[in-house]
Design a protein around this motif. Sequence first.
Motif, PDB file in Angstrom:
ATOM      1  N   SER A  21      29.430 -24.677  11.712  1.00 55.32           N
ATOM      2  CA  SER A  21      29.717 -24.597  13.056  1.00 55.32           C
ATOM      3  C   SER A  21      28.136 -24.385  13.606  1.00 55.32           C
ATOM      4  CB  SER A  21      30.812 -23.776  13.449  1.00 55.32           C
ATOM      5  OG  SER A  21      30.870 -23.792  14.967  1.00 55.32           O
ATOM      6  N   ALA A  22      27.850 -23.159  13.387  1.00 54.00           N
ATOM      7  CA  ALA A  22      26.489 -22.636  13.963  1.00 54.00           C
ATOM      8  C   ALA A  22      25.276 -23.643  13.899  1.00 54.00           C
ATOM      9  CB  ALA A  22      26.000 -21.292  13.181  1.00 54.00           C
ATOM     10  N   LEU A  23      25.290 -24.141  12.698  1.00 52.76           N
ATOM     11  CA  LEU A  23      24.294 -25.177  12.206  1.00 52.76           C
ATOM     12  C   LEU A  23      24.522 -26.199  13.400  1.00 52.76           C
ATOM     13  CD1 LEU A  23      23.654 -25.248   8.518  1.00 52.76           C
ATOM     14  CD2 LEU A  23      22.533 -23.880  10.261  1.00 52.76           C
ATOM     15  N   ARG A  24      25.578 -26.828  13.574  1.00 54.99           N
ATOM     16  CA  ARG A  24      25.753 -27.966  14.361  1.00 54.99           C
ATOM     17  C   ARG A  24      25.253 -27.474  15.838  1.00 54.99           C
ATOM     18  NH1 ARG A  24      30.835 -28.654  11.858  1.00 54.99           N
ATOM     19  NH2 ARG A  24      31.938 -27.457  13.040  1.00 54.99           N
ATOM     20  N   GLU A  25      25.417 -26.272  16.275  1.00 54.51           N
ATOM     21  CA  GLU A  25      24.973 -25.832  17.423  1.00 54.51           C
ATOM     22  C   GLU A  25      23.378 -25.844  17.412  1.00 54.51           C
ATOM     23  OE1 GLU A  25      26.699 -22.373  19.492  1.00 54.51           O
ATOM     24  OE2 GLU A  25      28.508 -22.786  18.298  1.00 54.51           O
ATOM     25  N   VAL A  26      22.806 -25.527  16.269  1.00 56.13           N
ATOM     26  CA  VAL A  26      21.449 -25.490  16.140  1.00 56.13           C
ATOM     27  C   VAL A  26      20.976 -26.996  16.128  1.00 56.13           C
ATOM     28  CG1 VAL A  26      19.347 -25.005  14.462  1.00 56.13           C
ATOM     29  CG2 VAL A  26      21.312 -23.363  14.629  1.00 56.13           C
ATOM     30  N   LYS A  27      21.638 -27.518  15.725  1.00 58.32           N
ATOM     31  CA  LYS A  27      21.137 -29.099  15.646  1.00 58.32           C
ATOM     32  C   LYS A  27      21.283 -29.866  17.103  1.00 58.32           C
ATOM     33  CE  LYS A  27      22.619 -33.966  14.148  1.00 58.32           C
ATOM     34  NZ  LYS A  27      23.532 -34.473  13.155  1.00 58.32           N
ATOM     35  N   LEU A  28      22.295 -29.476  17.837  1.00 58.98           N
ATOM     36  CA  LEU A  28      22.250 -29.933  19.389  1.00 58.98           C
ATOM     37  C   LEU A  28      21.341 -29.290  20.036  1.00 58.98           C
ATOM     38  CD1 LEU A  28      26.259 -29.838  20.038  1.00 58.98           C
ATOM     39  CD2 LEU A  28      24.394 -31.902  19.975  1.00 58.98           C
ATOM     40  N   ALA A  29      20.782 -28.015  20.018  1.00 58.31           N
ATOM     41  CA  ALA A  29      19.772 -27.038  20.654  1.00 58.31           C
ATOM     42  C   ALA A  29      18.434 -28.155  20.340  1.00 58.31           C
ATOM     43  CB  ALA A  29      19.827 -25.694  20.225  1.00 58.31           C
ATOM     44  N   LEU A  30      18.198 -28.335  18.907  1.00 57.51           N
ATOM     45  CA  LEU A  30      16.962 -29.103  18.818  1.00 57.51           C
ATOM     46  C   LEU A  30      16.923 -30.356  19.512  1.00 57.51           C
ATOM     47  CD1 LEU A  30      16.935 -27.908  14.854  1.00 57.51           C
ATOM     48  CD2 LEU A  30      15.120 -27.037  16.702  1.00 57.51           C
ATOM     49  N   LEU A  31      17.868 -31.114  19.436  1.00 58.02           N
ATOM     50  CA  LEU A  31      17.823 -32.522  19.879  1.00 58.02           C
ATOM     51  C   LEU A  31      17.657 -32.503  21.396  1.00 58.02           C
ATOM     52  CD1 LEU A  31      20.845 -34.176  17.994  1.00 58.02           C
ATOM     53  CD2 LEU A  31      18.458 -34.767  17.874  1.00 58.02           C
ATOM     54  N   GLU A  32      18.192 -31.208  22.093  1.00 56.26           N
ATOM     55  CA  GLU A  32      18.258 -31.351  23.610  1.00 56.26           C
ATOM     56  C   GLU A  32      16.700 -30.856  24.001  1.00 56.26           C
ATOM     57  OE1 GLU A  32      21.035 -28.726  25.158  1.00 56.26           O
ATOM     58  OE2 GLU A  32      22.688 -29.871  24.366  1.00 56.26           O
ATOM     59  N   ALA A  33      16.075 -30.334  22.874  1.00 55.81           N
ATOM     60  CA  ALA A  33      14.587 -29.758  23.149  1.00 55.81           C
ATOM     61  C   ALA A  33      13.589 -30.845  22.814  1.00 55.81           C
ATOM     62  CB  ALA A  33      14.374 -28.467  22.094  1.00 55.81           C
ATOM     63  N   ASP A  34      14.206 -32.158  22.431  1.00 54.54           N
ATOM     64  CA  ASP A  34      13.509 -33.176  22.509  1.00 54.54           C
ATOM     65  C   ASP A  34      12.437 -33.400  20.961  1.00 54.54           C
ATOM     66  OD1 ASP A  34      12.347 -35.911  23.201  1.00 54.54           O
ATOM     67  OD2 ASP A  34      10.820 -35.132  24.125  1.00 54.54           O
ATOM     68  N   VAL A  35      13.404 -32.681  20.060  1.00 50.75           N
ATOM     69  CA  VAL A  35      12.690 -32.772  18.666  1.00 50.75           C
ATOM     70  C   VAL A  35      13.187 -34.205  18.248  1.00 50.75           C
ATOM     71  CG1 VAL A  35      12.654 -31.602  16.357  1.00 50.75           C
ATOM     72  CG2 VAL A  35      12.955 -30.242  18.467  1.00 50.75           C
ATOM     73  N   ASN A  36      12.186 -34.562  17.223  1.00 51.39           N
ATOM     74  CA  ASN A  36      12.316 -35.976  16.841  1.00 51.39           C
ATOM     75  C   ASN A  36      13.719 -35.810  15.840  1.00 51.39           C
ATOM     76  OD1 ASN A  36      11.919 -37.554  14.015  1.00 51.39           O
ATOM     77  ND2 ASN A  36      10.711 -38.323  15.540  1.00 51.39           N
ATOM     78  N   PHE A  37      14.436 -36.914  16.153  1.00 50.89           N
ATOM     79  CA  PHE A  37      15.944 -36.998  15.303  1.00 50.89           C
ATOM     80  C   PHE A  37      15.638 -36.953  14.048  1.00 50.89           C
ATOM     81  CE2 PHE A  37      19.326 -39.539  13.377  1.00 50.89           C
ATOM     82  CZ  PHE A  37      20.336 -38.757  13.896  1.00 50.89           C
ATOM     83  N   LYS A  38      14.983 -37.516  13.379  1.00 55.03           N
ATOM     84  CA  LYS A  38      14.742 -37.586  11.701  1.00 55.03           C
ATOM     85  C   LYS A  38      14.191 -36.336  11.444  1.00 55.03           C
ATOM     86  CE  LYS A  38      13.624 -42.419  10.849  1.00 55.03           C
ATOM     87  NZ  LYS A  38      12.505 -43.486  10.412  1.00 55.03           N
ATOM     88  N   VAL A  39      13.648 -35.738  12.208  1.00 55.05           N
ATOM     89  CA  VAL A  39      12.998 -34.238  11.791  1.00 55.05           C
ATOM     90  C   VAL A  39      14.228 -33.124  12.014  1.00 55.05           C
ATOM     91  CG1 VAL A  39      11.677 -32.266  12.663  1.00 55.05           C
ATOM     92  CG2 VAL A  39      10.575 -34.334  12.582  1.00 55.05           C
ATOM     93  N   VAL A  40      15.164 -33.490  12.868  1.00 53.06           N
ATOM     94  CA  VAL A  40      16.216 -32.606  13.006  1.00 53.06           C
ATOM     95  C   VAL A  40      17.222 -32.611  12.013  1.00 53.06           C
ATOM     96  CG1 VAL A  40      18.341 -32.102  14.549  1.00 53.06           C
ATOM     97  CG2 VAL A  40      16.001 -32.606  15.425  1.00 53.06           C
TER      98      VAL A  40
END
Length: 448
Positions: free
Chosen positions: A30-49
């Motif tokens: 669950s925490a890693l899902r939040e990390v994933k969303l946070a990274l995507l919102e930060a405009d980090v490349n999708f494949k990188v995330v």
Amino acid sequence: MIFEGLAEKLQNTFDKLKGKGKLSEDDVKSALREVKLALLEADVNFKVVKNFIKRLEERAVGEEVLESLTPAQQVIKIVNEELTDLMGGTQSKLTLGSRTPAVVMLVGLQGAGKTTTVGKLAKHLHGQGRSPQLVAADVYRPAAIKQLQVLGERLEQPVFSMGDKQDPVDIAKAAVSNAESEGRDVTLIDTAGRLHIDEELMDELKGIKKAVKPQEILLVVDAMTGQDAVNVAEKFDEALGIDGVILTKLDGDARGGAALSISSVTGKPIKFVGTGEKLDNLEEFHPDRMASRILGMGDVLSLIEKAEESIDAQKAKELEEKLRKEEFTLEDFQEQMGQIRSMGPLDQIMEMLPGMGNLKQLKGMDMNEGHLDQIEAIINSMTIEERRDPQIINGSRRRRIAEGSGTKVQDVNRLLKQFKQTKKMMKQLGDMQKKGMGGALKDRLPFF
């Protein structure tokens, strides 16, 4: 603040984990899902995330973490290590070699800040004992040559120019010869950019590269363009072969997607980051330190380095004595504020302190430069007795001080409250040092 949104989201996510004590596999996922969303919102490349989260999950849901005494701390440690790897793993320095002069080409699109970065890099190298020569090889952009000449005058470093009618390849070759004859050991070539990548631009850059064989080709990209910066880096590397990246305007990029994506996508290191408009607002990029800042763990080493450049050691020792004797006054507060301001924007300094990256501990304290100017005006309107003993400042004195400084009584009240908060904060930092968290700081920053 750099990475402001991402840092706050990640820190909130990990605060939730810490509150749980024992963690289940579902808690971690669950925490890693939040990390994933946070990274995507930060405009980090999708494949990188996607790859990043996969690595985290492989490490974080193992028995070593879930069965440990402090599983939340283990997860944070893993995220810190993976963030560091994502941004390149270790610091990548300029490779200037033994050739004199060493040649460094700065390339990139128009508007990324190449010319200003040439000046910043010249200042940085001069501070390391080098003697740089700046080269005006952008013959297309109006005022590019003049801009570089102005920077050279401010830095007291020579600028080589042949005007805007010569071929940039010829300018670069002549510049290297001039540096040899003048005894300059580094030549920094400011090349032309375009609004977008085209064949003409790349042919010209390839011509310069072939003619002067630079030790380093550094791509200057605007961090605020996010994934566009990553795409630009890929294209320049494919066509030209870059050795590293300088990210400009990182102070204006609250998301941070470019910084977190560019090394992973291109395989090229970030060597420097621009953190402001001034010529000394260029920092060597340390992936481990940046990861620590993002996770709210501070960046004590960078703080020490900034302090060594800016803080008067003798005055710092005197201030330490005053703090020990509880004689810290508004006069000291004003002087200390001036020294800290010389280290750079206050929000960037505060995020280097462990646990204070999101400034939550400084509720009500405004971090903009205009407010600091106001503080100085208020203190200057006080008498010597008031500065040395703020407790005597009653209602009538507050009104007089407000009138003299062109402010309101509420502003004076706020300053006096902030002064108390600062004393409290400095005491907390002193307590950290006593517990062994600030030993390195203590040696270099005695005012803590």
